[in-house]
Design a protein around this motif. Structure first.
Motif, PDB file in Angstrom:
ATOM      1  N   GLY A 160       0.825  -1.204   0.000  1.00 26.12           N
ATOM      2  CA  GLY A 160       0.000   0.000   0.000  1.00 26.12           C
ATOM      3  C   GLY A 160       0.865   1.262   0.000  1.00 26.12           C
ATOM      4  N   ASN A 161       1.956   1.208   0.770  1.00 27.47           N
ATOM      5  CA  ASN A 161       2.892   2.324   0.812  1.00 27.47           C
ATOM      6  C   ASN A 161       3.476   2.609  -0.579  1.00 27.47           C
ATOM      7  OD1 ASN A 161       4.154   4.146   2.754  1.00 27.47           O
ATOM      8  ND2 ASN A 161       6.071   3.167   2.143  1.00 27.47           N
ATOM      9  N   GLN A 162       3.753   1.545  -1.312  1.00 31.34           N
ATOM     10  CA  GLN A 162       4.285   1.693  -2.673  1.00 31.34           C
ATOM     11  C   GLN A 162       3.255   2.351  -3.589  1.00 31.34           C
ATOM     12  OE1 GLN A 162       7.545   1.241  -2.860  1.00 31.34           O
ATOM     13  NE2 GLN A 162       7.798  -0.705  -3.914  1.00 31.34           N
ATOM     14  N   VAL A 163       1.986   2.001  -3.419  1.00 29.98           N
ATOM     15  CA  VAL A 163       0.957   2.632  -4.253  1.00 29.98           C
ATOM     16  C   VAL A 163       1.001   4.147  -4.057  1.00 29.98           C
ATOM     17  CG1 VAL A 163      -1.528   2.840  -4.653  1.00 29.98           C
ATOM     18  CG2 VAL A 163      -0.512   0.577  -4.281  1.00 29.98           C
ATOM     19  N   VAL A 164       1.143   4.573  -2.786  1.00 28.05           N
ATOM     20  CA  VAL A 164       1.237   6.006  -2.503  1.00 28.05           C
ATOM     21  C   VAL A 164       2.498   6.600  -3.143  1.00 28.05           C
ATOM     22  CG1 VAL A 164       1.522   7.714  -0.653  1.00 28.05           C
ATOM     23  CG2 VAL A 164      -0.094   5.808  -0.381  1.00 28.05           C
ATOM     24  N   PRO A 190       2.054  -2.710 -10.263  1.00 35.78           N
ATOM     25  CA  PRO A 190       0.948  -2.935 -11.211  1.00 35.78           C
ATOM     26  C   PRO A 190      -0.302  -2.160 -10.809  1.00 35.78           C
ATOM     27  CG  PRO A 190       1.894  -5.027 -10.484  1.00 35.78           C
ATOM     28  CD  PRO A 190       2.491  -3.952  -9.627  1.00 35.78           C
ATOM     29  N   ILE A 191      -0.468  -1.964  -9.495  1.00 38.96           N
ATOM     30  CA  ILE A 191      -1.639  -1.249  -9.000  1.00 38.96           C
ATOM     31  C   ILE A 191      -1.495   0.240  -9.317  1.00 38.96           C
ATOM     32  CG2 ILE A 191      -2.971  -0.726  -6.909  1.00 38.96           C
ATOM     33  CD1 ILE A 191      -1.451  -3.380  -5.801  1.00 38.96           C
ATOM     34  N   ALA A 192      -0.348   0.814  -8.941  1.00 40.59           N
ATOM     35  CA  ALA A 192      -0.121   2.249  -9.156  1.00 40.59           C
ATOM     36  C   ALA A 192      -0.126   2.576 -10.651  1.00 40.59           C
ATOM     37  CB  ALA A 192       1.215   2.657  -8.528  1.00 40.59           C
ATOM     38  N   VAL A 193       0.450   1.690 -11.463  1.00 35.37           N
ATOM     39  CA  VAL A 193       0.502   1.967 -12.905  1.00 35.37           C
ATOM     40  C   VAL A 193      -0.900   1.857 -13.507  1.00 35.37           C
ATOM     41  CG1 VAL A 193       1.533   1.288 -15.109  1.00 35.37           C
ATOM     42  CG2 VAL A 193       2.905   1.195 -13.023  1.00 35.37           C
ATOM     43  N   ALA A 194      -1.680   0.906 -13.039  1.00 34.99           N
ATOM     44  CA  ALA A 194      -3.051   0.787 -13.552  1.00 34.99           C
ATOM     45  C   ALA A 194      -3.877   2.020 -13.201  1.00 34.99           C
ATOM     46  CB  ALA A 194      -3.717  -0.482 -13.002  1.00 34.99           C
ATOM     47  N   ALA A 230       2.464  -4.270 -17.614  1.00 37.53           N
ATOM     48  CA  ALA A 230       1.622  -5.052 -18.527  1.00 37.53           C
ATOM     49  C   ALA A 230       0.119  -4.966 -18.220  1.00 37.53           C
ATOM     50  CB  ALA A 230       2.093  -6.513 -18.541  1.00 37.53           C
ATOM     51  N   PRO A 231      -0.286  -5.060 -16.943  1.00 34.90           N
ATOM     52  CA  PRO A 231      -1.744  -5.035 -16.709  1.00 34.90           C
ATOM     53  C   PRO A 231      -2.385  -3.725 -17.168  1.00 34.90           C
ATOM     54  CG  PRO A 231      -0.584  -5.835 -14.760  1.00 34.90           C
ATOM     55  CD  PRO A 231       0.462  -5.306 -15.691  1.00 34.90           C
ATOM     56  N   ALA A 232      -1.714  -2.598 -16.928  1.00 33.34           N
ATOM     57  CA  ALA A 232      -2.278  -1.313 -17.342  1.00 33.34           C
ATOM     58  C   ALA A 232      -2.359  -1.225 -18.858  1.00 33.34           C
ATOM     59  CB  ALA A 232      -1.430  -0.167 -16.786  1.00 33.34           C
ATOM     60  N   ALA A 233      -1.336  -1.734 -19.550  1.00 31.73           N
ATOM     61  CA  ALA A 233      -1.349  -1.686 -21.018  1.00 31.73           C
ATOM     62  C   ALA A 233      -2.537  -2.478 -21.558  1.00 31.73           C
ATOM     63  CB  ALA A 233      -0.032  -2.231 -21.573  1.00 31.73           C
ATOM     64  N   VAL A 234      -2.785  -3.643 -20.947  1.00 33.95           N
ATOM     65  CA  VAL A 234      -3.910  -4.468 -21.399  1.00 33.95           C
ATOM     66  C   VAL A 234      -5.247  -3.782 -21.076  1.00 33.95           C
ATOM     67  CG1 VAL A 234      -5.144  -6.631 -20.941  1.00 33.95           C
ATOM     68  CG2 VAL A 234      -2.679  -6.655 -21.359  1.00 33.95           C
ATOM     69  N   MET A 235      -5.342  -3.231 -19.865  1.00 33.67           N
ATOM     70  CA  MET A 235      -6.588  -2.545 -19.499  1.00 33.67           C
ATOM     71  C   MET A 235      -6.883  -1.411 -20.477  1.00 33.67           C
ATOM     72  SD  MET A 235      -7.552  -0.626 -15.923  1.00 33.67           S
ATOM     73  CE  MET A 235      -6.320   0.657 -16.103  1.00 33.67           C
TER      74      MET A 235
END
Lengths: 166, 793
Positions: free
Chosen positions: B340-344, B379-383, B755-760
Motif C-alpha cells: 500500500g505504501n508503494q501505491v502512494v 501494477p496497481i499504481a501503474v493501472a 503489462a496489466p495497465a497496457a492491457v486494461m
C-alpha cells in the motif's frame, strides 16, 4: 496408514533403458517412485493435479504426467526421464538450444517441457508457432513467458528437417 | 582505471554481451538440486494440520490416533513449539502506526485464516505424515469472520485482534500542493474505481525447506528455497535461541520465487524448531493446496481515484484512495504495509505535476496474509495512473500518446523529486516513448485498428508508461529496524590454476545472477567468463548480503563483484610486476594472460602466476603482497532507490460476443541503466510481462463470505499458459546510474509493473466506441460482457 499405502504390488519395468524390479505401494504415484525410490529427481512434482506438466515423462513413447499415473500401472512399461534422454543424446540439440536461447530460468519446468517438446518434434513436421504453443499449453512456466521456448522448438524443428533432407 | 563501456571492442568486453548461463546446462539435464531432491541420513518429513476455519478458537487437540499410524514419530501442537520458538511481530518503525499481533510458528489457542498451521505431524515418510495428520482431531469454536476490506473498519464489524483496538493495520496519507483547489479549477476531472485481484505467485517449485540440527556441534543447517539466506539465518537464530553464527542457510537451485520466497513462513520456522527438538533432519515441502492457502497473496486492492487536467491535457492533480486487506497478520519481517505504501509512492510516477494526494488504508481480515510479490505495488499504481491518463485523453479527444508526452518529465529535467517525494536521478520517458512508437509503428497500427473496426473487429491499443523501484538502500527495510541487508558483498579469488572463484551474497533464482556475476568478474579481472566459478546461496561461505529482492542483484551485487574483481586484478598485477620486473601500470590482464597493456604482448599466463604464488612463494620478494583473494561491498548512498522507467504497449482484440480477449502483440521499452547481459534482461522483461498479463486476464484468488478459499488448485486458479500468450518485442534505452561504476539498475519487475495497465487501456480502447469500460482485474469474459451490458443480472 491408509490401505493404498499398506498394500504393495510387484512391478517390472524398464527405466532409461535399464530393467527395474520393485515392490511398490499401490497408491504411490509414478513420479514419487522415480524420484524417491530410484533417485531420478529430474522430473518434478509441482501441482500434483496433472495441470502443470512439471512431472512429464515419456511412457511407452508418449508424454505422460507422472503425477496422474501410479507406479503400479507402470508394470511392463518403458519409461524415459530427462536423465535417460540426456545420457542417450536423444534431445541434445533441444537442450543445447534451450541453453543458447535461455529458454529456461529456474529450470523447474524444463525437464517436463523438454519431454513435451520432443514429443512434438518427433512427429517430424514443421509446426507453426501457434501449433507449438498449443502443444506446450499443458506445461506451465512462470519464468520465461514462453516465447524463448517457442523459439527453440521452432528452430530445432527446422534444423532437424534440414538434416533429414540433407 | 575505469572501464571504457563506450568501446565495445575493449579487451575482456563481457559486460554488455550475451554470455551463456553457467548453471543452465545442469538444469536442462535434470541435474539441478532443488530442496526436495536432497535426502539426508535419518531424515524425517513433516505434514501440517491446517485450520479449516477462517477464524476459530482452538479448544482441544486429540492426536493419539495419529501417533498410532505406522511411521509417525511425533506430533507437535502450537503450545509445544511455543516452548522452543518465540513469536514474531511484523512491523517496521518507519511505517508509522503499523501494528500487528504476535504470530507463532503453529497457531496457539486461535486460528485466523484457512490454512494456518495448527498441528505438525512428523513421520518417516511424507505419506505417513499426511496419514497421521488426517487423524488428528482439532476442536474448534468458530469466531466471527472479517473478509471484506471496505467494511473492515465499520463500527459493526468484529475486531479481529481485540488487543489492537481496531482492524486498521496501517494508514498513510500523503499530501502535496493543493489538490482541492486544483480539482475545483480544472478543465476536466475524471474519477474511476479500480480493483486489482488477490494473486499469488504459483512458484513451480512449492515452498521447500530441509533443516538439520546437529546437537553434537550445535549447528543448524537449513537447505532452503529462499531469496534471502542471510535474513533467514538471522530469523531462525533469533526465534530458536541460537547464536547467528551457528545457523547456516544453504540455498541451492530454486524453482521460481517472484517474491514468494523472501518471507518468513510459520510452517518453515516450525520445521526448523522441530529439527532442533528431534535432533535430526526434517523436511517440509508444501503441496499445491498448501501453496495456495499459505504462500503469501498480494495485490488485493480497491481504489477510488481522480485526475484533474487542463484544456491542453496538462495534469493538474491526482487524488488516490487505496484500500487493501492483508489477512490477520502483517508478514514478518518485511511487513504487509509495504505494498500500500508503494501505491502512494508510485502513483503519477512518470508525470511532472504539482498537486497530489494519496492515502492507503491497510486492514486486517481472515484471509491468507499478503506481502511483497514481484513488482510490489507497481501494477496497481501503474493501472491507476495510466487508466486515469487514458480516460482524461478520451475526455479531451486527445491521443493517448500525446497526453503522455505533454506530461512526462523532460529527459533533461533530472534530478527531480516527484510529488510523492520520490527522487529520480535520471530517467528517459520521452526517449523510451519515441523508441516504442518506432518499434510498434503506432500510426500503422492505428490504421489497422480502424480497418478492423470496419470489419466489425474490436481491436485496441493500450499504452502504459511506468517507473520501477530498484537497487534499494536501507530506506526500504533497515531504517525500520529489520535485519535485512541493503549492502551486498562479493569475494573474488584466484586459484593456482589461474581460474577465478566469485562468492556473492546475492542469490540465483533462475534470473541469471550467476551468469551476470561471471561476466562482470571476467571483465573486471580479465579472464574468460567460463574461467569464473560463481558460488551463491550459502551463508557460511559468501559475504553477508541481502539476496534477491527489489531488483537489486545486478545493481548492488554486480557492483560489489566488479569492485572485488578490479581489486583482484590489481593484486595480480602487483605480483606480475614483481615477477616480470615491470611497472604494474604498464600491464593488463586479458583472456587469462598478463600482457603488456600497450601492445597486448603476452607476458605471463595466470596459471604460471598461480603456480609461483601458491607453491614457489619463496622466489618472490620478501614482503611482496600476494593477496589473491579480495572482497568488496557495495551500498547505494546518494538515492534511497534507483528508479528505472519504461513504457509498454498492448495490441489486442476483444470478441464482443464472448468477452474473450486475444492478445495480438506486446511491446516494452525499458531503461534499466547499463545492460550487462542483453539476453537475460530481455527474458526477465518477457517473463515479467507474462506474469502481468496473468493478473490482467486470469489470476484471481476467490474467497466466500466465510473466508473459505474457493480456488486452491491450478485447475481453478488460472495462470498464463503458452497458447494464450503473445510474442513480445523488447527495446532498451540506457541511462546508467552514476552511483556505481557498473551503472546497472534493476530489470526484474518492469514487465510485471506495466503489462496489466497496457492491457486494461487496450481493452478500453477497443470498447470505447461501444460505450463500455472495464477497471476491475482480471478482465474476464464475464466482466467484459457485463461492461457491454450483455450480462445484466
Amino acid at each position: 496408514m491408509t490401505q493404498t499405502f499398506r498394500d504393495r504390488v510387484d512391478v517390472s519395468l524398464t527405466v532409461n533403458g535399464e530393467p527395474v524390479e520393485a515392490r511398490v505401494p499401490v497408491g504411490q504415484h509414478l513420479i514419487d517412485f522415480l524420484r524417491t525410490d530410484l533417485g531420478l529427481t529430474g522430473a518434478h512434482a509441482s501441482c500434483e493435479h496433472g495441470v502443470c506438466g512439471a512431472c512429464t515423462l515419456r511412457v511407452d513413447g508418449q508424454a505422460v504426467r507422472g503425477c496422474l499415473m501410479l507406479a503400479a500401472q507402470a508394470d511392463g512399461a518403458e519409461i524415459w526421464t530427462v536423465e535417460g534422454l540426456t545420457d542417450t543424446g536423444t534431445i541434445r540439440d533441444l537442450q543445447d538450444a534451450f541453453v543458447a536461447r535461455n529458454a529456461l530460468q529456474c529450470g523447474f519446468c524444463t525437464p517436463g517441457m523438454l519431454v513435451a517438446a520432443e514429443e512434438l518434434l518427433e512427429a517430424g513436421t514443421l509446426p507453426s508457432r501457434a501449433e507449438i504453443r498449443e502443444h506446450l499449453s499443458g506445461n506451465y512456466c512462470r519464468c520465461t513467458g514462453y516465447e524463448a521456448i517457442v523459439d527453440v522448438v521452432e528452430s530445432v524443428a527446422r534444423a532437424r528437417a534440414g538434416k533429414a533432407q540433407a | 582505471m575505469s572501464i571504457a563501456f563506450g568501446n565495445p571492442d575493449r579487451p575482456n568486453s563481457y559486460i554488455g554481451k550475451t554470455v551463456p548461463r553457467p548453471n543452465a546446462r545442469k538444469l536442462v539435464q535434470g541435474r539441478g538440486r532443488y530442496v526436495d531432491d536432497i535426502v539426508l541420513p535419518r531424515m524425517v518429513h513433516v505434514a501440517f494440520v491446517r485450520s479449516p476455519f477462517a477464524h476459530a478458537r482452538i479448544t482441544g487437540i486429540e492426536a493419539e490416533a495419529a501417533k498410532g499410524v505406522k511411521g509417525v514419530l511425533r506430533v507437535f501442537t502450537g503450545a509445544d513449539l511455543a516452548e522452543v520458538c518465540t513469536p514474531w511481530v511484523g512491523v517496521l518503525a518507519h511505517l508509522k502506526g503499523l501494528k500487528s499481533p504476535p504470530q507463532h510458528a503453529l497457531a496457539v489457542d486461535r486460528a485466523a485464516w484457512v490454512g494456518e498451521p495448527v498441528v505438525a505431524v512428523v513421520a518417516t515418510s511424507r505419506a505417513a505424515a499426511e496419514d497421521g495428520a488426517a487423524l488428528v482431531e482439532v476442536d474448534y469454536d468458530p469466531l466471527p469472520v472479517v473478509t471484506d476490506t471496505m467494511t473492515a473498519l465499520d463500527a459493526d464489524t468484529p475486531v479481529l485482534h481485540p488487543d489492537l483496538g481496531d482492524n486498521l493495520a496501517f494508514r498513510r496519507l500523503h499530501e502535496e500542493g493543493d489538490v482541492a483547489a486544483a480539482m475545483a479549477s480544472a478543465h476536466k476531472v475524471i474519477s474511476a474505481r479500480f480493483r486489482t485481484a488477490r494473486h499469488t505467485g504459483v512458484t513451480p517449485e512449492p515452498r521447500s525447506i530441509l533443516v538439520d540440527w546437529s546437537p553434537a556441534d550445535g549447528q543448524m543447517t537449513a537447505y532452503h528455497a529462499t531469496q534471502a539466506p542471510h535474513m533467514i539465518q538471522t530469523v531462525l537464530a533469533a526465534h530458536l535461541d541460537l547464536p547467528e553464527s551457528r545457523v547456516r542457510v544453504i540455498c541451492g537451485d530454486v524453482g521460481g520465487s517472484y517474491g514468494i520466497k523472501v518471507h518468513v513462513y510459520p510452517d518453515e520456522v516450525a520445521t526448523a524448531a522441530i529439527a532442533k527438538v528431534m535432533g535430526r533432519p526434517v523436511k517440509f515441502i508444501a503441496d499445491r493446496l498448501e501453496s495456495f492457502s499459505t504462500d503469501i497473496h498480494a495485490r488485493d486492492h480497491e481504489i477510488e481515484a481522480k485526475i484533474a487536467v487542463d484544456a491542453e491535457g496538462r495534469i493538474l492533480a491526482m487524488d488516490v484512495d487505496d484500500w487493501t486487506g492483508i489477512g490477520p497478520y502483517s508478514v514478518y519481517p518485511r511487513t504487509s504495509a509495504i505494498e500500500g505504501n508503494q501505491v502512494v509512492n508510485l502513483c503519477g510516477g512518470p508525470y511532472d505535476f504539482a498537486n497530489y494526494r494519496a492515502r492507503t488504508t491497510v486492514v486486517f481480515q481472515n484471509k491468507t496474509p499478503t506481502c511483497q510479490y514481484r513488482a510490489v505495488g507497481h501494477p496497481i499504481a501503474v493501472a491507476i495512473t495510466e487508466g486515469l491518463v487514458d480516460m482524461a485523453a478520451a475526455a479531451l479527444g486527445m491521443d493517448p500518446v500525446e497526453i503522455r508526452r505533454r506530461n512526462m518529465y523532460a529527459d533533461d529535467a533530472y534530478p527531480v523529486t516527484s510529488p510523492a517525494k520520490m527522487r529520480f536521478e535520471g530517467l528517459s520517458h520521452h526517449a523510451s516513448m519515441d523508441k516504442l512508437m518506432e518499434m510498434m509503428d503506432y500510426d500503422a497500427l492505428r490504421a489497422d485498428q480502424a480497418e478492423a473496426r470496419k470489419r466489425g473487429k474490436h481491436r485496441g491499443i493500450g499504452i502504459a508508461s511506468f517507473i520501477e523501484l530498484t537497487n534499494p538502500s536501507p530506506f526500504m527495510y533497515g531504517i525500520g529496524g529489520a535485519r535485512i541487508s541493503a549492502q551486498d558483498g562479493c569475494t573474488v579469488r584466484m586459484d593456482p590454476d589461474g581460474s577465478i572463484v566469485a562468492l556473492s551474497g546475492v542469490t540465483e533464482q533462475g534470473q541469471g545472477t550467476e551468469a551476470m556475476l561471471s561476466q562482470v568478474v571476467a571483465e573486471g579481472v580479465g579472464v574468460l567468463p567460463s574461467s569464473v566459478r560463481v558460488i551463491t546461496g550459502d551463508t557460511q561461505v559468501t559475504p553477508y548480503g541481502g539476496g534477491t529482492w527489489a531488483s537489486r542483484g545486478a545493481g548492488i551485487g554486480g557492483e560489489a563483484a566488479l569492485q572485488a574483481a578490479r581489486a583482484l586484478r590489481q593484486s595480480i598485477l602487483e605480483v606480475a610486476a614483481a615477477m616480470l620486473q615491470a611497472d604494474a601500470g604498464a600491464l593488463d590482464i586479458r583472456d587469462g594472460q598478463v600482457v603488456t597493456a600497450e601492445t597486448g604482448e603476452q607476458r605471463l599466463p595466470l596459471e604460471e602466476l598461480g603456480r609461483i604464488v601458491y607453491f614457489r612463494g619463496d622466489t618472490l620478494p620478501k614482503g611482496l603482497p600476494r593477496e589473491l583473494v579480495q572482497t568488496r561491498h557495495f551500498i547505494t548512498m546518494d538515492y534511497p532507490f534507483a528508479f528505472t522507467n519504461g513504457v509498454q504497449a498492448s495490441y489486442l482484440e476483444v470478441d464482443t460476443d464472448t468477452g474473450v480477449v486475444t492478445l495480438l502483440n506486446h511491446w516494452c521499452v525499458e531503461d534499466c541503466g547499463r545492460v550487462i547481459n542483453p539476453q537475460l534482461v530481455d527474458e526477465q522483461i518477457r517473463g515479467g510481462i507474462v506474469q502481468g498479463l496473468g493478473g490482467a486476464l486470469y489470476e484471481e484468488i476467490h474467497y466466500d463470505s466465510e473466508g473459505q478459499l474457493l480456488n486452491g488448485s491450478m485447475a481453478d486458479y488460472l495462470v498464463p499458459m503458452a497458447a494464450e500468450m503473445p510474442d513480445m518485442q523488447i527495446g532498451h534505452v540506457e541511462t546508467p546510474t552514476k552511483e556505481s561504476e557498473l551503472g546497472a539498475k534493476g530489470a526484474g519487475e518492469a514487465g510485471t509493473a506495466g503489462a496489466p495497465a497496457a492491457v486494461m487501456n487496450a481493452i478500453n480502447d477497443a470498447l470505447r466506441p461501444l460505450g463500455a469500460q472495464v477497471t476491475e482485474m482480471p478482465f474476464t469474459p464475464e466482466r467484459i460482457l457485463r461492461a457491454l451490458g450483455t450480462i445484466q443480472d
